[in-house]
Structures are given as structure tokens and as C-alpha cells.
Motif scaffolding. Sequence first.
Motif, PDB file in Angstrom:
ATOM      1  N   UNK A 166       1.525  28.882 -88.939  1.00 57.02           N
ATOM      2  CA  UNK A 166       0.552  28.056 -89.642  1.00 57.02           C
ATOM      3  C   UNK A 166       1.259  26.935 -90.395  1.00 57.02           C
ATOM      4  N   UNK A 167       2.377  27.260 -91.014  1.00 59.81           N
ATOM      5  CA  UNK A 167       3.147  26.229 -91.724  1.00 59.81           C
ATOM      6  C   UNK A 167       3.617  25.150 -90.772  1.00 59.81           C
ATOM      7  N   UNK A 168       4.073  25.592 -89.608  1.00 60.24           N
ATOM      8  CA  UNK A 168       4.589  24.613 -88.645  1.00 60.24           C
ATOM      9  C   UNK A 168       3.476  23.702 -88.167  1.00 60.24           C
ATOM     10  N   UNK A 169       2.307  24.279 -87.920  1.00 59.92           N
ATOM     11  CA  UNK A 169       1.178  23.458 -87.463  1.00 59.92           C
ATOM     12  C   UNK A 169       0.752  22.514 -88.576  1.00 59.92           C
ATOM     13  N   UNK A 170       0.696  23.044 -89.814  1.00 64.07           N
ATOM     14  CA  UNK A 170       0.291  22.208 -90.945  1.00 64.07           C
ATOM     15  C   UNK A 170       1.255  21.053 -91.148  1.00 64.07           C
ATOM     16  N   UNK A 171       2.534  21.362 -91.024  1.00 63.17           N
ATOM     17  CA  UNK A 171       3.526  20.302 -91.211  1.00 63.17           C
ATOM     18  C   UNK A 171       3.378  19.223 -90.139  1.00 63.17           C
ATOM     19  N   UNK A 172       3.113  19.654 -88.936  1.00 63.23           N
ATOM     20  CA  UNK A 172       2.950  18.713 -87.821  1.00 63.23           C
ATOM     21  C   UNK A 172       1.815  17.735 -88.118  1.00 63.23           C
ATOM     22  N   UNK A 176       1.803  13.462 -89.342  1.00 59.56           N
ATOM     23  CA  UNK A 176       1.028  12.361 -88.747  1.00 59.56           C
ATOM     24  C   UNK A 176       0.305  11.589 -89.846  1.00 59.56           C
ATOM     25  N   UNK A 177      -0.313  12.348 -90.791  1.00 59.03           N
ATOM     26  CA  UNK A 177      -1.078  11.671 -91.856  1.00 59.03           C
ATOM     27  C   UNK A 177      -0.162  10.807 -92.698  1.00 59.03           C
ATOM     28  N   UNK A 178       1.024  11.331 -92.988  1.00 62.36           N
ATOM     29  CA  UNK A 178       1.952  10.590 -93.852  1.00 62.36           C
ATOM     30  C   UNK A 178       2.506   9.364 -93.147  1.00 62.36           C
ATOM     31  N   UNK A 179       2.683   9.465 -91.824  1.00 59.51           N
ATOM     32  CA  UNK A 179       3.165   8.289 -91.089  1.00 59.51           C
ATOM     33  C   UNK A 179       2.183   7.143 -91.285  1.00 59.51           C
ATOM     34  N   UNK A 180       0.891   7.463 -91.310  1.00 60.15           N
ATOM     35  CA  UNK A 180      -0.103   6.417 -91.556  1.00 60.15           C
ATOM     36  C   UNK A 180      -0.143   6.021 -93.023  1.00 60.15           C
ATOM     37  N   UNK A 198      -2.481  14.804 -83.244  1.00 59.51           N
ATOM     38  CA  UNK A 198      -1.995  15.837 -84.161  1.00 59.51           C
ATOM     39  C   UNK A 198      -0.472  15.928 -84.163  1.00 59.51           C
ATOM     40  N   UNK A 199       0.167  15.063 -83.434  1.00 55.76           N
ATOM     41  CA  UNK A 199       1.625  15.120 -83.438  1.00 55.76           C
ATOM     42  C   UNK A 199       2.206  13.734 -83.193  1.00 55.76           C
ATOM     43  N   UNK A 200       3.183  13.357 -84.025  1.00 54.36           N
ATOM     44  CA  UNK A 200       4.010  12.175 -83.769  1.00 54.36           C
ATOM     45  C   UNK A 200       5.439  12.535 -84.159  1.00 54.36           C
ATOM     46  N   UNK A 201       6.431  12.146 -83.364  1.00 51.60           N
ATOM     47  CA  UNK A 201       7.814  12.441 -83.769  1.00 51.60           C
ATOM     48  C   UNK A 201       8.271  11.447 -84.836  1.00 51.60           C
TER      49      UNK A 201
END
Lengths: 333, 351
Positions: A166-172, A176-180, A198-201
Motif C-alpha cells: 500500500x505504501x508503494x502504491x501510495x508513493x507512486x 505523480x501529483x507532486x511532479x505536477x 498513476x505512474x511517472x518516473x
Amino acid sequence: MSEVRKILFSYPNINTASSVKQKDIFKIIENIKIITNATNEALKRKMRDGSLVFVGSMPSFTLEEMHNCKREIVEKYDDVRICLLKYNNVDFEKEYSLINAQKGGISHLIGLEINSTDTEIRFSPSKNELFDVNIKVGLSVLKKLLTSIMIDISLYYYYHLSNNIESRKNFSEFKVRKIFDLHKNDNYILDGGVDDIKYLPFSLPYVEELFESKVDATRIFEKLFIDFFDLVSLFNLKTLTYNLNREPINVDLYPCIAVNHINCLNNIVNDKSLYQGKHYYVIIGNNIEEKKKYCINDKELVILDAKQEPHIQWVSQFKNTIEDYSTYYVILE
Amino acid sequence: MSASYIAYLDLLGTRGFCENEDVYYKNIVNFSNSVETLAPFLKDVGKIGMFSDCVYIECSDLGRLLYFLNELRMMLIGDELFFNAAVSYGELGVQSIGYELKENKSKKNKQNIFGVRFTNREIASIYCKQTNFRGVGIWLDPKIEDKVKESKYKIVKSLYYAKNEKTYFPKEYNDIPFLVTDENDEDCLNKWKREVLAIIFKTVYTSHCKSERYSVYYISLLINIIRCCDVYTLKWNRAEKRFEKMSLECELIYNFLLSCNKSLKTLIGLDSLCFAFLDLIYNSENCSDFDKISITEHFIDSFECLKSKYKYSLDATPIEPFTGNNRNHFINYCNSDMAMKFVDDVLDGIE
């Protein structure tokens, strides 16, 4: 958790494919094997020359070919991160219908479409809810994409973030939100309704800079390291509370990075909108300013109180002292 | 009766894998996966048997057999695996023994053994040919040369190093091009020459560090690649004695030779690689005779393996690395150039 990640490549039953399609599939396998080999070698080189100094273990990709994808086969793979959906005009998407991404700890799954002639990396929401993002990538730039995905994974574990799915999914999703929020989205080519990506590197813009010739790789990685830490700190403030039993953060040979760490935390603390009244302490093993005492294994530790003014005084004390100590704790309560 | 062709191939370096069980297992799995992936391509024309690190094939269509073998070596490169294979006329005469699998139902028989038996002694012939071929590549029996050309494959004259009691010596053989140049095929591995050659260079180095008897196997593959390099863009700066321009694969091979000259001086066959590279240049129509002489002089003075063995013993220059009359060209270029320099030194300062 192992840092080996799999590119899962499923292709249709070759026995019934035409000989032309068989030849297409052979070429796909050959090309992707070469690229994953080249990516792994490039990462090893960066680690050897010290650019990826912060990474403790060797990340690498492995290509897994699976024809006639079966549920019982794919459930075993919790380290799958990428599925090849399309190569030029050859479509494999329906082969993945049996993957259940909830099982086996797959935190995010990337649907990849490769084109021989493209030179870009394009992100879009996936029409298939199995995948967190759809990425269209040219064969010539696939190495950059794979490298950035691996570095994101390595940085996640370097900062001791939780292995819990769950942590890994939440972080993923947080990433993305923070990149924006941080307006870094200009560094990505986004197609379609980006709200559902839901994912950006995070490392991709840095990796793209790294692949240009005559660059200072160490400088680029240091910047990535610090910027990723900012991300981690924001994530931790939002979702986690550290406690005394948490594994200490190792400073090793880079006390300057620890100071950046503290400065970043301090900036976050002073940002009322983010901090929401929480308090944090830095504990290191020496008497600097005794405000509170904690004991760990009968050893008396001292905290530096973030509320203490002026903070520049204790940051300076921290700088002076940290070189003598290899670990420190950050406590939020 | 229609012709039948057989091939036998063996994965290289298996004994070395045994130092690490995980490496051995991973390599055998990758090898068998690749063979299994490619197998359907021979479905109507041939059959493939596989055990551990070796494969034997019988096929009625030589073109498809060669395609299969070439694709297999391309597919294995990404796993840093190599094989050597032999192809000739013949039939395997395979009989399965022990358990019989019929329509996915196993039919137990009285024997407690499973495997295959070859009823045709041609398997022994192809096995011996493959074992004697101490190189990475596809050894083509000279008897099938015409049939290879009919199947629209170019034949590449490469060489490997055989061994007698005392020493290694070069032996010519026929292969098909390793890196296929097909302008219409955007996806061929030609695109990844740098990455593919990096894997080969790394493998040569690591195997040489173990023993020169391992690295010598890769000379055949390198000669194959050199024979197919593009020299059309080659430009030599005579004044500065350096290459101003060359194709990517030429540059990579040339740099490899220079690096071997420094770090792998004991590589068996390094001289043959240098000669094969010179042979390539001699065949270039864009390179003038003066440039060829100048390049020859540069090679013989820069490469220790040439200077020490051949500079003053040109008769000892091997035939195998050269094509056509190029060995004579090499000897003549050396002779005329060195003689001219010698006389210049003698006459220097004398009116």
C-alpha cells in the motif's frame, strides 16, 4: 526486496502465427534483450564510477518471455513492472488479461508500446485498468526509460521507505501529483487525460540530461538525490510518523547530504500549510543542547528541538557534530 | 529424393558456468527458452532435439535452417551466450526410447529409461565436425556451399584456430554474416552494433582473463564481423597517420584492436584480426594505393603482434586472414615502404 525487475513479454502462440509474424516476434525479442542488457551495463558503469553512489545494491532488468500467459505463471511474479503491449504493429495486449496486479505485491504496472522509429517517450492513461500508465517509446530511447524506472526503485529503497504494497502504491501516486505540483510536468510528454496517470518516473528528466554527452554525471545525480529526498520528506510528512524504533538514516561519507536533509525538513516545518503543526526532532548521539533526553539501548541521546530559535544555531551545531557520528534519527510526533 | 540437412550446436562455456550453479541454471534456461521460441519456425520442414547445452536439428530447407541458427545466435547475444555449430548434409535417424508421449498422454512402457537414439551415423560425422570447429560461429560444410548461395545467404570466409600438440594455427571455414545488413529491416540488430560489439568485446576480455584457450574461440566471430564491415566511408589522414572517418563498426573494431594491443597482447589470433582489418581496407575502392601503403605501415609499426612476428619475416604472413591477392599486397606494401625508408636513412644528408 529484490531489486531485479522483470519486463514481462508475452507473445501469441508462435505455432499458429504466420512466418512473417514469427519473424517480427523474433526481432522484438532480440532487440529488447540487447536493450535490457545495455541498460543493466550502463547502470553498473554508473555505480562503478561513483555517480550512483547512493545506491546500495545493483538494480537490473531481466526480460521474461512468456507465451500463452497463464494465471498460475504470472501470479508468481511480484517484481514485474513492465509489460510489452505492442511492438510496431504487433499487438500483445490481450495476452495480459489474466494478470491480477493485486496479487504478489505488484505496486505499479507499466504498459509499454515500442516503436522502431519514434524518438520520444510519451505518457498517457491506460485504457486497461490493469496498467497504471501507458508509455509509448521509441526503441532508440527505451534505455533512458528503463534506466529512470530502475533509479526510482533504487532511490525508494535507499530512503528506507516501506516495503508494504500500500505504501508503494501510495508513493507512486503521490509522486505523480507532486511532479505536477512542483511544475516538473513540463519535462514529460503527456497525452490525453493526465489525471488518470498513476505512474511517472521521477528520474527521467535527470536521466535524459545524463545521456547527453559531456555532462557532469555526479552533479546530476546529486541534484536528483536531493530532489528525490524532498519528495520523500513530503510523502513522509503526509502519511507517516517516524518512531524511535525506526531504522536510523546513514550518513556514511556524505555529511553535506545530511545537512541538506535537515535544511529540507526545516523548510517543510516552516511551511505551515504542509506541516500542520507537527513537531520534529533530530536526535544525534551527543550532548549539544539538552532539551529532552531519549534513551536507546541505555545510551543517552540528545534532541535538537526544531522550535528552538534561532534554528541556524542548531543547524550549525549539527554540522559540527554530525561528522563524528554515522547515524541520526528524525522523529516526528 | 529431396536433400536433408543436419546441424549440431553446442553452447559455449558451460563448464565455466559450473563455477556458479545459479549462473549455470540461468544460462541453460535462457538457452533452451530461445531454442524453444524459435522452434516453430522449422515446424513443417524440420525437427529439433535438445538436451542440456546442445541441440541437433534435421531440416529439409537449408534457408530456413540457416535463418534459425542465425536468429538463435542473435537472440542469445542479449543473454551474453554464444554457440558453435556445424551444418552439413544428412539425416539424424532419431528414435525415441523409453517413455512415449502421444497426444499429451504419457504411455509407459517397460523400460525405465528415456532419451533418443540416432540410427544414422551421419550424426557422428556432424558431431566430430562441430567438435573440431574451435570457434564461435556456424561452420558450413564446403559440400553445401552451392546450396547456401541458392538460399540467398552470402558466404563469409572466416577462420578459427585449430590446435595441434604444440601450437594453435588458423584454419579457414565458411559462415554466414553475423550482423545482417538489411536496409529494409529497421529492426535488425544492425541498429545495435555498438551494444552487440560491446557484449562481444566484454566476453573476449573476460574469457581471456580465464585462459587464452577460451578467448581464441571468439576470433572466428570477430573475423566474420570484420569481413562484413562497411568501409565505404573510410578516410585516412596520411599526414597525421590516423583515420579521419569510418563507419561505426570499423571504428569499434579498430579501437578494439588498439585496446588489445595494450591489454590483451597474448590474445591468440590478434595478428589475424589485424590482417583481416587490413584485408578489408585493401578491398575498399575508395582507398588509394598510397593510403593503403600508409595504413599498412601504421599497422605494422603500431601493433606489436605484427611488428615482432612479421616485419622482418614477411614470408611467415599467414594466408588465411586475407582474401584474393591481398596477402601479396601486404607483403609488397611492407617491402616497398620499408625498403624506401631504409634507403632514405642511408642516403640522408649525403649529396
